[in-house]
Design a protein around this motif. Structure first.
Motif: not given
Ligand SMILES: [Zn+2]
Length: 424
Positions: A282-288, A294-306, A313-315
């Motif tokens: 779940a790395d949308p902020f890293y990608r941005a 340059a632009q806000r990114q949203a991803v479909v967050a995958q299962p993770t231990v974290a 899509d961080p509020v």
């Protein structure tokens, strides 16, 4: 005698100012988020030498949030404070952790030592205290984890009914145990988390039920005490870096706000750099960040231990972006295995943290390896919750070969010779 408020609410997009006592947290002009803003000159004038006040309270006052009352919610009367002695969490130095990260000093600020075992208590003591101050009759949030536990505990302490909306059959027993124990009205809705979020916003729109989700700007004010307290524990000496896990991005926003205010008020002489770490699932902020925001990114967050930072899509994206840019910050990313190994390393040094905190610690190690954090530098890693909230992750890691640090229990016959044999 009445004094004029020190704080107001300002829209983070268009700048429109709103009354600090409003119970609606969307800008009336453009609909974006509001942030609490303090008039720091007025604050200095009214309260004088803050360092002296904070130092005097350090040994005598239980709450590590309200010790900094004047910087948290200066307009809140002390009688409205709802506290469970949150904060005052440990700041741990361990040679093993320094060695793991690879820099001069890597301290762990352990927010898992809060009353409901996560950093959310700091924000919730502020949010619920303010809710009580504005005479809210009910409070509500949508959450699958730490937020609902914290809200339920503080609502119960304030004797204000709490309502938790969560997705039916998508929450573990571990996550349900706290809110139901604290007596919140828990409503399991036949939808997903986003559906719960949408409904809690509609439910609270009229202002009759008070919203305590991450849109609530008062929670940020309590949360920012993490950084203030960590710096205070270091004798007001700032570390070179703070490293923090990033999911919804509210925590890094709060950290930055507190540090900036400390600097503006003259309590610290420089600003540290900030590193926000995401998990690969779940790395949308890293990608941005990699794309220079340059632009806000949203991803479909995958299962993770974290699981606490499994956010697509961080509020608080905009607040966090400004903080990263303003603090010469960086954003990193690590995978689940790196997070679990970091957690295992920290746990084995006697500081039991959650997998989300493991993300930050693994990120710190990676940034040292990459030469971004210097080997001669001092860092503070924010651990956001206690390992005890995530027992299954520890059991899974250690009960088989979960990684290089696994400590698998051995089954033996009930004989002394077998025990001696095993102990070498
Ligand atoms: Zn606006």
């Amino acid at each position: 005698m009445t004094t004029s408020p020190i704080s107001s609410l300002r829209c983070i997009a268009c700048g429109t100012q709103h009354e600090v006592t409003t119970a609606r947290f969307a800008c009336q002009s453009c609909g974006d988020l509001l942030a609490v803003e303090h008039d720091l000159d007025a604050l200095k004038q009214r309260f004088g030498d803050l360092k002296q006040r904070f130092d005097q309270r350090a040994s005598a006052f239980g709450s590590g949030v309200w010790r900094y009352h004047e910087m948290i919610l200066p307009d809140l009367p002390a009688a409205s404070i709802v506290t469970l002695n949150e904060g005052s969490t440990g700041l741990y130095s361990r040679p093993a952790i320094d060695a793991f990260v690879g820099c001069k000093r890597a301290q762990i600020k352990h927010e898992g030592e809060n009353p409901t075992l996560s950093f959310k208590d700091r924000g919730m003591t502020a949010g619920v205290s303010w809710a009580k101050h504005v005479k809210a009759r009910r409070v509500a949030c949508a959450s699958t984890g730490d937020t609902s536990a914290a809200m339920a505990a503080y609502a119960a302490s304030a004797d204000v009914p709490g309502v938790v909306l969560l997705p039916h059959e998508k929450v573990s027993l571990e996550q349900l145990a706290q809110p139901i124990s604290y007596g919140a009205r828990v409503l399991a809705l036949q939808t997903d988390f986003d559906g719960c979020m949408r409904l809690v916003k509609q439910l609270t729109e009229s202002g009759e039920i008070y919203l305590l989700n991450s849109m609530n700007p008062f929670r940020i004010e309590g949360q920012k005490a993490i950084g203030i307290e960590a710096v205070h524990q270091r004798g007001w000496k700032v570390p070179d870096w703070f490293v923090i896990p990033v999911g919804n991005a509210g925590n890094i926003s709060a950290l930055g706000k507190g540090l900036r205010e400390l600097h503006a008020l003259g309590l610290i002489d420089r600003l540290p750099r900030l590193a926000g770490i995401q998990v690969a699932a779940a790395d949308p902020f890293y990608r941005a960040y990699k794309n220079d925001f340059a632009q806000r990114q949203a991803v479909v967050a995958q299962p993770t231990v974290a699981s606490a930072i499994r956010i697509g899509d961080p509020v608080s994206y905009d607040k966090a972006r400004k903080v990263v840019q303003g603090f010469d910050g960086v954003v990193g990313v690590v995978d689940d295995q790196a997070a679990l190994d970091a957690k295992a390393s920290c746990d084995a040094a006697g500081v039991h943290i959650c997998p989300n905190s493991g993300v930050a610690l693994a990120g710190a190690r990676q940034l040292v390896k990459d030469g971004v954090i210097g080997k001669d530098q001092e860092i503070v890693v924010i651990a956001t919750a206690h390992g005890a909230k995530f027992s299954q992750a520890a059991i899974d890691y250690h009960s088989h070969d979960g990684g290089p640090l696994h400590n698998t229990p051995r089954v033996l016959p009930a004989e002394l010779t077998a025990i001696h044999g095993a102990l070498g």
